[in-house]
Design an enzyme around this catalytic site. Structure first.
Site, PDB file in Angstrom:
ATOM      1  N   ARG A  25       0.822  -1.216   0.000  1.00 52.85           N
ATOM      2  CA  ARG A  25       0.000   0.000   0.000  1.00 52.85           C
ATOM      3  C   ARG A  25       0.850   1.258   0.000  1.00 52.85           C
ATOM      4  NH1 ARG A  25      -5.489  -0.341   2.116  1.00 52.85           N
ATOM      5  NH2 ARG A  25      -6.310  -2.182   1.097  1.00 52.85           N
ATOM      6  N   ARG A  29      -3.918   6.713   0.714  1.00 54.50           N
ATOM      7  CA  ARG A  29      -4.437   7.953   1.297  1.00 54.50           C
ATOM      8  C   ARG A  29      -3.493   8.664   2.252  1.00 54.50           C
ATOM      9  NH1 ARG A  29     -10.175   5.462   2.691  1.00 54.50           N
ATOM     10  NH2 ARG A  29      -8.661   3.888   3.287  1.00 54.50           N
ATOM     11  N   ARG A  38      -7.859  11.622  -5.294  1.00 53.19           N
ATOM     12  CA  ARG A  38      -9.008  10.939  -4.692  1.00 53.19           C
ATOM     13  C   ARG A  38     -10.173  11.901  -4.461  1.00 53.19           C
ATOM     14  NH1 ARG A  38     -12.592   8.189  -3.456  1.00 53.19           N
ATOM     15  NH2 ARG A  38     -12.731   6.535  -1.889  1.00 53.19           N
ATOM     16  N   ASP A  74      -6.813  -3.044  -6.996  1.00 53.52           N
ATOM     17  CA  ASP A  74      -7.281  -3.686  -5.776  1.00 53.52           C
ATOM     18  C   ASP A  74      -7.462  -5.164  -6.088  1.00 53.52           C
ATOM     19  OD1 ASP A  74      -7.924  -3.457  -3.036  1.00 53.52           O
ATOM     20  OD2 ASP A  74     -10.045  -3.606  -3.496  1.00 53.52           O
ATOM     21  N   TYR A 151     -14.447 -12.444   0.585  1.00 55.67           N
ATOM     22  CA  TYR A 151     -15.231 -11.246   0.236  1.00 55.67           C
ATOM     23  C   TYR A 151     -16.486 -11.634  -0.548  1.00 55.67           C
ATOM     24  CZ  TYR A 151     -11.688  -8.037   1.911  1.00 55.67           C
ATOM     25  OH  TYR A 151     -10.843  -7.333   2.724  1.00 55.67           O
TER      26      TYR A 151
HETATM   27  O1  CP3 Z   1      -0.033  -1.977  -2.265  1.00 53.91           O
HETATM   28  C1  CP3 Z   1      -0.337  -1.095  -3.102  1.00 53.91           C
HETATM   29  O2  CP3 Z   1       0.074   0.075  -3.023  1.00 53.91           O
HETATM   30  C2  CP3 Z   1      -1.167  -1.485  -4.314  1.00 53.91           C
HETATM   31  C3  CP3 Z   1      -2.554  -1.223  -4.187  1.00 53.91           C
HETATM   32  C4  CP3 Z   1      -3.453  -2.120  -3.370  1.00 53.91           C
HETATM   33  C5  CP3 Z   1      -4.694  -1.666  -2.870  1.00 53.91           C
HETATM   34  N1  CP3 Z   1      -5.354  -2.712  -2.312  1.00 53.91           N
HETATM   35  C6  CP3 Z   1      -5.193  -0.288  -2.985  1.00 53.91           C
HETATM   36  C7  CP3 Z   1      -6.345   0.140  -2.192  1.00 53.91           C
HETATM   37  C8  CP3 Z   1      -3.346  -3.451  -3.031  1.00 53.91           C
HETATM   38  C9  CP3 Z   1      -2.191  -4.407  -3.273  1.00 53.91           C
HETATM   39  C10 CP3 Z   1      -4.545  -3.829  -2.376  1.00 53.91           C
HETATM   40  C11 CP3 Z   1      -4.821  -5.190  -1.928  1.00 53.91           C
HETATM   41  C12 CP3 Z   1      -5.999  -5.443  -1.092  1.00 53.91           C
HETATM   42  N2  CP3 Z   1      -7.238  -4.885  -1.170  1.00 53.91           N
HETATM   43  C13 CP3 Z   1      -6.035  -6.438  -0.098  1.00 53.91           C
HETATM   44  C14 CP3 Z   1      -4.891  -7.334   0.247  1.00 53.91           C
HETATM   45  C15 CP3 Z   1      -3.868  -6.609   1.036  1.00 53.91           C
HETATM   46  C16 CP3 Z   1      -4.305  -6.240   2.411  1.00 53.91           C
HETATM   47  O3  CP3 Z   1      -4.347  -5.050   2.707  1.00 53.91           O
HETATM   48  O4  CP3 Z   1      -4.598  -7.169   3.181  1.00 53.91           O
HETATM   49  C17 CP3 Z   1      -7.317  -6.433   0.465  1.00 53.91           C
HETATM   50  C18 CP3 Z   1      -7.796  -7.311   1.577  1.00 53.91           C
HETATM   51  C19 CP3 Z   1      -8.077  -5.466  -0.231  1.00 53.91           C
HETATM   52  C20 CP3 Z   1      -9.519  -5.129  -0.025  1.00 53.91           C
HETATM   53  C21 CP3 Z   1      -9.702  -3.697   0.270  1.00 53.91           C
HETATM   54  N3  CP3 Z   1      -9.577  -2.671  -0.646  1.00 53.91           N
HETATM   55  C22 CP3 Z   1     -10.081  -3.115   1.501  1.00 53.91           C
HETATM   56  C23 CP3 Z   1     -10.326  -3.886   2.773  1.00 53.91           C
HETATM   57  C24 CP3 Z   1     -10.177  -1.747   1.289  1.00 53.91           C
HETATM   58  C25 CP3 Z   1     -10.662  -0.715   2.271  1.00 53.91           C
HETATM   59  C26 CP3 Z   1      -9.592  -0.355   3.214  1.00 53.91           C
HETATM   60  C27 CP3 Z   1      -9.255   1.083   3.017  1.00 53.91           C
HETATM   61  O5  CP3 Z   1      -8.075   1.400   3.210  1.00 53.91           O
HETATM   62  O6  CP3 Z   1     -10.159   1.864   2.721  1.00 53.91           O
HETATM   63  C28 CP3 Z   1      -9.814  -1.471  -0.041  1.00 53.91           C
HETATM   64  C29 CP3 Z   1      -9.725  -0.164  -0.698  1.00 53.91           C
HETATM   65  C30 CP3 Z   1      -8.364   0.235  -1.168  1.00 53.91           C
HETATM   66  N4  CP3 Z   1      -7.484  -0.580  -1.866  1.00 53.91           N
HETATM   67  C31 CP3 Z   1      -7.756   1.509  -1.043  1.00 53.91           C
HETATM   68  C32 CP3 Z   1      -6.515   1.457  -1.684  1.00 53.91           C
HETATM   69  C33 CP3 Z   1      -5.524   2.569  -1.865  1.00 53.91           C
HETATM   70  C34 CP3 Z   1      -8.397   2.715  -0.396  1.00 53.91           C
HETATM   71  C35 CP3 Z   1      -9.300   3.326  -1.393  1.00 53.91           C
HETATM   72  C36 CP3 Z   1      -9.487   4.768  -1.177  1.00 53.91           C
HETATM   73  O7  CP3 Z   1      -8.689   5.587  -1.669  1.00 53.91           O
HETATM   74  O8  CP3 Z   1     -10.498   5.127  -0.530  1.00 53.91           O
END
Ligand code: CP3
Length: 371
Positions: A25, A29, A38, A74, A151
């Site tokens: 990540r 944000r 965003r 994602d 999910y």
């Molecule tokens: O690592 C990186 O920089 C690449 C981008 C990436 C995202 N999600 C961007 C994202 C990666 C590799 C993921 C993987 C992901 N997504 C996982 C596996 C890794 C982990 O964290 O366990 C999972 C379980 C998800 C599912 C997911 N997507 C969740 C639970 C959420 C909400 C959490 C949050 O932070 O809001 C997301 C949204 C998400 N994925 C965001 C980002 C940058 C936030 C979106 C936003 O800008 O509002």
């Protein structure tokens, strides 16, 4: 040329000049430049617009001295092609509006071609590769079958995975049908990312630690093995000149080397021996286990990625420095350590702490590796 990146060398357990570092990540944000985009777009718009996804992928490279970049996307959008309806709700995370309950619903799921249904991410990969111009490796990624299934069944994030476990125990035929379809989706998608230019693949099985080791072995591991084997087999011997992977510099220089595969999960310290059976080149571990203990349990034939608690980035610098140094001391300069957090960077994390940590890992490991 591109196979000489220290990140890829470490994945292959080759010696490096210092420990490579990147952050899960690393685009997100916590960065003001991310929040600026965003503010004008929804998350899915950002993921589905290749120019935006490419720009966000590159943002952390301007702020942090990291050794790899990971495509901005994602794990869940590939599920849309199967017929699942996905949105991201403010403050709630992902929601699937038609979660799976029965064998009939699972059988009705499409088996999509990710080259069509996730074309936006493949286009973003091509754009990023062009921008990187061979300066850094690009990591592609997929959710692993269990984490995607959780999910799809729960309809969103979960703490207990009650519905997921109930389907697994009570309707094993439905479970295995779903996992088989997801394994095909994941390997097809990973291969498409490699063909588009991804230099490595990380499989995120973030929630697989929720299962007892015996259940993991029976209901999950065979599908991870299937994904790893399919990626490896189809990138090692059977490349056809029609894939665009052949045109990338890395494959042209070394046509028989398969891009490394990392497998990451949290809460996996009770099953590190099992993770070895995934066949992945790199195993990602979280902070709940000391790195040297994890490595001893996994064995020397694997690279290891991790494993600083992301909350440490909120600590005063001397604490953060001590924890990072401790991880590097435990790795002791052995080939095959990739420094990372044990999970993704948290939203409020100070950018300066992340940058300082990356600088520290580089400088400190240069001396450790040299010893
Ligand atoms: O690592 C990186 O920089 C690449 C981008 C990436 C995202 N999600 C961007 C994202 C990666 C590799 C993921 C993987 C992901 N997504 C996982 C596996 C890794 C982990 O964290 O366990 C999972 C379980 C998800 C599912 C997911 N997507 C969740 C639970 C959420 C909400 C959490 C949050 O932070 O809001 C997301 C949204 C998400 N994925 C965001 C980002 C940058 C936030 C979106 C936003 O800008 O509002």
């Amino acid at each position: 040329m591109t196979t000489n990146f220290r990140f890829l060398q470490a994945c292959r357990r080759e010696p490096t000049d210092r420990t490579p570092v990147w952050f899960m990540r690393q685009a997100g944000r916590y960065m003001p430049e991310y929040r600026a985009i965003r503010a004008r777009h929804s998350f899915l718009e950002m993921v589905k617009t290749p120019e935006l996804a490419a720009e966000i992928t590159l943002q952390p490279l301007r702020a942090l001295p990291v050794d790899a970049t990971i495509i901005y996307s994602d794990i869940l959008p590939p599920l849309e092609g199967m017929g699942l309806r996905l949105t991201y709700e403010q403050g709630e995370g992902p929601v699937i509006h038609n979660p799976l309950c029965s064998l009939a619903e699972i059988e009705a799921l499409a088996q999509p071609d990710p080259r069509e249904t996730v074309a936006y991410t493949l286009d973003a990969i091509r754009l990023v590769k062009r921008e990187l111009a061979g300066k850094l490796p690009l990591i592609g990624f997929c959710g692993a079958p269990f984490t995607l299934a959780s999910y799809a069944i729960e309809g969103g994030g979960s703490r207990e995975y009650r519905r997921t476990k109930q389907l697994m125990y009570r309707e094993p035929a439905a479970w295995h049908t779903l996992m088989g379809k997801l394994a095909t989706l994941v390997s097809d998608y990973a291969l498409a990312q490699i063909a588009a230019g991804a230099d490595a693949i990380q499989l995120f099985d973030s929630w697989a630690g929720a299962l007892a080791p015996a259940d993991y072995a029976e209901f999950v591991l065979p599908y991870v093995q299937q994904v790893v084997a399919a990626i490896r087999q189809r990138t090692t011997d059977h490349r056809t000149p029609t894939t665009d992977a052949l045109q990338t510099q890395s494959s042209a220089a070394n046509p028989r080397s398969s891009p490394p595969i990392s497998y990451f999960g949290t809460d996996t310290c009770g099953r590190l021996g099992l993770l070895r059976q995934t066949g992945a080149d790199v195993l990602g571990v979280d902070w709940r286990v000391p790195l040297d203990d994890a490595w001893a349990q996994i064995g020397p034939g694997y690279a290891i990625q991790g494993n600083l608690d992301p909350h440490t980035l909120f600590a005063p610098w001397p604490v953060l420095e001590r924890r990072a140094a401790d991880i590097l001391e435990r790795a002791a300069g052995r080939p095959g350590h990739i420094f990372n957090l044990g999970h993704g960077i948290l939203t409020e994390t100070p950018v300066e702490a992340v940058a300082r940590l990356a600088e520290f890992v580089s400088a400190y490991s240069q001396s450790t590796v040299a010893r």
